[in-house]
Design an enzyme around this catalytic site. Structure first.
Site, PDB file in Angstrom:
ATOM      1  N   HIS A 203       0.777  -1.280   0.073  1.00 42.93           N
ATOM      2  CA  HIS A 203       0.069  -0.029  -0.132  1.00 42.93           C
ATOM      3  C   HIS A 203       0.868   1.242   0.070  1.00 42.93           C
ATOM      4  O   HIS A 203       0.663   2.317  -0.617  1.00 42.93           O
ATOM      5  CB  HIS A 203      -0.954   0.092   1.324  1.00 42.93           C
ATOM      6  CG  HIS A 203      -1.954  -1.072   1.308  1.00 42.93           C
ATOM      7  ND1 HIS A 203      -2.543  -1.313   0.115  1.00 42.93           N
ATOM      8  CD2 HIS A 203      -2.402  -1.913   2.261  1.00 42.93           C
ATOM      9  CE1 HIS A 203      -3.632  -2.275   0.339  1.00 42.93           C
ATOM     10  NE2 HIS A 203      -3.298  -2.570   1.649  1.00 42.93           N
ATOM     11  N   ARG A 310      -1.338  -7.274 -16.375  1.00 47.33           N
ATOM     12  CA  ARG A 310      -0.812  -8.749 -15.690  1.00 47.33           C
ATOM     13  C   ARG A 310      -1.960  -9.167 -14.479  1.00 47.33           C
ATOM     14  O   ARG A 310      -1.753  -8.385 -13.612  1.00 47.33           O
ATOM     15  CB  ARG A 310       0.480  -8.685 -15.192  1.00 47.33           C
ATOM     16  CG  ARG A 310       1.660  -8.445 -16.190  1.00 47.33           C
ATOM     17  CD  ARG A 310       2.955  -8.221 -15.408  1.00 47.33           C
ATOM     18  NE  ARG A 310       3.922  -8.638 -16.360  1.00 47.33           N
ATOM     19  CZ  ARG A 310       4.809  -7.487 -16.831  1.00 47.33           C
ATOM     20  NH1 ARG A 310       4.583  -6.350 -16.546  1.00 47.33           N
ATOM     21  NH2 ARG A 310       5.858  -7.808 -17.446  1.00 47.33           N
ATOM     22  N   ARG A 346      -4.491 -10.075 -19.696  1.00 46.41           N
ATOM     23  CA  ARG A 346      -3.957 -11.465 -19.822  1.00 46.41           C
ATOM     24  C   ARG A 346      -4.395 -12.449 -18.944  1.00 46.41           C
ATOM     25  O   ARG A 346      -4.331 -12.132 -17.793  1.00 46.41           O
ATOM     26  CB  ARG A 346      -2.232 -11.115 -19.868  1.00 46.41           C
ATOM     27  CG  ARG A 346      -1.523 -12.600 -19.869  1.00 46.41           C
ATOM     28  CD  ARG A 346      -0.131 -12.474 -19.776  1.00 46.41           C
ATOM     29  NE  ARG A 346       0.273 -12.171 -18.452  1.00 46.41           N
ATOM     30  CZ  ARG A 346       1.751 -12.237 -18.074  1.00 46.41           C
ATOM     31  NH1 ARG A 346       2.469 -12.133 -18.803  1.00 46.41           N
ATOM     32  NH2 ARG A 346       1.702 -11.588 -16.813  1.00 46.41           N
ATOM     33  N   GLU A 445       5.804 -16.065 -26.549  1.00 43.92           N
ATOM     34  CA  GLU A 445       6.839 -15.946 -25.726  1.00 43.92           C
ATOM     35  C   GLU A 445       7.755 -17.216 -25.418  1.00 43.92           C
ATOM     36  O   GLU A 445       8.705 -17.575 -24.721  1.00 43.92           O
ATOM     37  CB  GLU A 445       6.566 -15.377 -24.173  1.00 43.92           C
ATOM     38  CG  GLU A 445       5.209 -15.900 -23.622  1.00 43.92           C
ATOM     39  CD  GLU A 445       4.994 -15.243 -22.333  1.00 43.92           C
ATOM     40  OE1 GLU A 445       5.450 -14.310 -21.707  1.00 43.92           O
ATOM     41  OE2 GLU A 445       3.665 -15.579 -21.935  1.00 43.92           O
ATOM     42  N   ASN A 468      10.559 -10.786 -22.390  1.00 43.28           N
ATOM     43  CA  ASN A 468      11.125 -11.162 -21.193  1.00 43.28           C
ATOM     44  C   ASN A 468      11.160 -12.457 -21.015  1.00 43.28           C
ATOM     45  O   ASN A 468      12.367 -13.053 -20.731  1.00 43.28           O
ATOM     46  CB  ASN A 468      10.156 -10.635 -19.930  1.00 43.28           C
ATOM     47  CG  ASN A 468      10.017  -9.189 -19.944  1.00 43.28           C
ATOM     48  OD1 ASN A 468      10.664  -8.499 -20.545  1.00 43.28           O
ATOM     49  ND2 ASN A 468       9.056  -8.863 -19.116  1.00 43.28           N
ATOM     50  N   ASP A 469      10.145 -13.440 -21.238  1.00 47.81           N
ATOM     51  CA  ASP A 469      10.336 -14.898 -21.269  1.00 47.81           C
ATOM     52  C   ASP A 469      10.962 -15.428 -22.848  1.00 47.81           C
ATOM     53  O   ASP A 469      11.798 -16.401 -22.808  1.00 47.81           O
ATOM     54  CB  ASP A 469       9.028 -15.456 -21.325  1.00 47.81           C
ATOM     55  CG  ASP A 469       8.637 -15.584 -19.741  1.00 47.81           C
ATOM     56  OD1 ASP A 469       9.616 -15.704 -19.013  1.00 47.81           O
ATOM     57  OD2 ASP A 469       7.483 -15.106 -19.482  1.00 47.81           O
ATOM     58  N   CYS A 516       5.339  -6.390 -25.661  1.00 50.54           N
ATOM     59  CA  CYS A 516       4.994  -6.079 -24.334  1.00 50.54           C
ATOM     60  C   CYS A 516       6.095  -6.366 -23.231  1.00 50.54           C
ATOM     61  O   CYS A 516       5.828  -6.274 -21.963  1.00 50.54           O
ATOM     62  CB  CYS A 516       3.634  -6.550 -23.744  1.00 50.54           C
ATOM     63  SG  CYS A 516       3.542  -8.303 -23.711  1.00 50.54           S
TER      64      CYS A 516
END
Ligand code: PEP
Ligand code: MG
Length: 595
Positions: A203, A310, A346, A445, A468-469, A516
């Protein structure tokens, strides 16, 4: 996401790497803030004093409740209702009858002053929670500590210490900051803050972003190192903190701060301008989000919708799974706030480095190659269809698209679509409206999906390349292993030619191709990706203005020539040097990141 922190260098100055919680650069002296232990002195009571002591406790609870309600109102009005709601959790602690009854029972039994009895019970709760393996339970510690301190202060009659009253411009250094401490920062002299604990979804981090106060959290040992008055640089963009910087580093960061502020100004102008090349080719620059709250940043940075939502973060920080209604409300609120622009949701991508305690995923030898993302969802149709129904229901409130992560080939894509069809039928049976024509895309990916993207393109409505992957699988480099990070090269010729193949295959079938992964926000690669024909960049919202600026500074013709040349190099290093040189020439003000 790599949450490992470490001391990066140790010369005269000390530099730390933590989790970037709110962007921007702040430079000022350190102000160490409130890490006092909850352990008041104890003394014995006479029998006749006990009822008075219970009364005192009840009065302190009432006073604390009044204070929390006042803060909640103030924060809701000044910062936003969603931040005000955080204090509901504090009220729940106050109203926890088990805690209150336990304190009263112990007071009657031990006949000691209420402060010591209360602190004793509170510390026991905190100890038990800190041992919990459940992240949700551990996160409750800060709520309990915050309320506990307030009650103890009201029992002692002491004045509240607030960051609002800070006299000098400072960087606040704390073990942790409660949401109520953070909320008091916006009117004071706090230029930035850094903490030992905390993650990007805490938070405190969320509130720092809304307040636009640069912050780095999760620094682990920062309160052991920093002393009041030390000079501190907070780089909330990269998650770096420099304590007592050298003159050279200070000058570099002052420059970087100026550059960031100039860019922030330009942002206002860029926000309304189209992201198109000098010769008129339009591309989309969208934002990636993890939490519904991130929509604020998407809008303020002029992103054209959301290219990657995400959703797994929605499943974290809690004990149970989010049900359909709850998910529907979250997706609906994002869709409505983004209005006519696209929101690509996603589906659940857990596993790899994202574990959820409430799901039945055993430990694996190779989690990135294991039971993750769509593989898990296909094996657990009830969990998957709950999410699909929620997304479908929200699709009538905006321009929602759906995307499956970790697709390895067309077979898996079809299996996911069978479950989507079932989810649609379940809604039809109940006469619940949804957009029957919702676009369904595949994340590219996994190398096998990239190589067979010609086949996939015939069935998917769009592609989004998850570099990224894709890079980790293609180059066999674990994305979170720092030892081999030097091998993780987005400019590797294999990566570039595979991206080109995916874009070409998508275009042959007439579907748009987005990217992305983090690569979409790398300013040195924008022109190459543009020249390869990418239709959409989706990146962290803070990178949107820079990417847009580069797109607006080059013609598509020139970008294509740059991309063609980049494909000719034989090593990633050569592509990188070439790309940086091009950027230095075409948009020099953007090239300072890698000087
Ligand atoms: C990717 O892999 O590039 C991606 C965007 O997904 P994530 O980082 O969530 O795995
Ligand atoms: Mg991925």
């Amino acid at each position: 996401m790599n949450l490992k922190k470490k001391v990066v260098t140790r010369t005269k100055q000390i530099q730390f790497k933590g989790i970037p919680a709110a962007p921007g650069i702040a430079i000022a002296k350190a102000h160490i803030f409130g890490t006092e232990e909850i352990m008041p002195r104890e003394h014995k009571l006479e029998d006749k004093e006990v009822p008075k002591e219970i009364e005192r406790f009840k009065e302190a609870l009432k006073q604390t409740k009044r204070e929390i309600i006042a803060i909640e109102k103030r924060i809701s009005k000044e910062i936003g209702i969603e931040h005000g709601k955080i204090f509901n959790a504090h009220l729940l602690v106050l109203e926890d009858s088990v805690l209150v009854q336990e304190v009263i029972a112990k007071l009657k039994k031990r006949k000691k002053n209420i402060e010591s009895v209360f602190a004793n019970v509170l510390n026991r709760y905190i100890n038990v929670l800190s041992e919990a393996s459940d992240e949700y339970l551990r996160d409750r510690i800060s709520d309990i500590t915050d309320v506990g301190r307030r009650i103890l202060r009201n029992l002692s009659g002491a004045e509240e210490k607030s960051l609002e009253e800070l006299k000098e411009e400072s960087i606040v250094v704390a073990y942790d900051l409660s949401p109520s401490d953070t909320a008091m920062m916006h009117k004071g002299h706090v230029l930035g803050f850094i903490t030992d604990i905390g993650g990007r979804t805490s938070h405190t981090a969320i509130m720092a972003k809304s307040l636009e106060i640069p912050a780095v959290v999760g620094l682990e040992v920062i309160t052991d190192v920093v002393k009041n008055g030390d000079y501190i640089i907070v780089d909330g963009i990269h998650g770096v903190v420099v304590v007592n910087p050298t003159k050279k580093i200070l000058a570099k960061y002052r420059e970087e701060k100026k550059r960031y502020e100039v860019l922030e100004h330009e942002l206002v102008e860029l926000k309304t301008l189209p992201s198109q090349t000098l010769d008129g080719k339009k591309v989309i620059v969208a934002g990636n989000i993890e939490l519904p709250e991130d929509v604020v940043s998407v809008l303020s940075h002029g992103a054209q919708g959301i290219g990657l939502y995400r959703t797994e973060y929605f499943y974290m920080n809690r004990r149970d799974l989010p049900d359909e209604e709850e998910q529907f409300n979250a997706y609906k609120s994002v869709a409505m706030r983004i209005k006519s622009e696209c929101v690509v949701v996603r589906t659940l991508d857990l596993g790899g480095d994202k574990f959820l305690s409430q799901l039945d995923i055993p430990k694996e030898m190779n989690p990135f190659l294991g039971w993750r993302a769509i593989r898990y969802c296909l094996a657990r149709p009830a969990v998957f269809k709950t999410q699909l129904r929620a997304i479908l229901r929200a699709s009538v409130y905006g321009n929602l698209k759906l995307m499956y992560p970790m697709i390895s080939g067309v077979g898996e894509f079809r299996q996911a679509n069978v479950l989507l069809e079932e989810a649609k039928n379940e809604l039809r049976e109940k006469n619940i409206p949804f957009n029957d024509k919702i676009s369904v895309g595949a994340m590219i990916e996994v190398p096998s999906a990239a190589i067979t993207s010609d086949v996939l393109a015939k069935e998917a409505d769009f592609f989004s390349i998850g570099t990224n992957d894709l890079i980790q699988y293609l180059l066999a480099v674990d994305r979170v292993n720092e030892k081999i990070a030097y091998l993780y090269e987005p400019t590797h010729p294999a990566v570039l030619s595979l991206i080109k193949a995916v874009i070409d295959n998508g275009h042959k079938e007439g579907i748009p191709v987005a990217l992305c992964g983090e690569m979409a926000g790398d300013v040195s690669l924008t022109m190459i990706l543009l020249g390869l024909g990418l239709d959409e960049f989706s990146t962290s919202p803070i990178a949107v203005p820079e990417i847009k600026k580069i797109i607006r500074s080059v013609s598509f013709k020139e970008a294509k020539e740059i991309a063609e040349k980049a494909l000719e190099f034989t090593t990633g290093k050569k592509v990188q040097d070439f790309a940086r040189n091009k950027l230095r020439k075409i948009v020099p003000e953007m090239a300072t990141n890698f000087e």
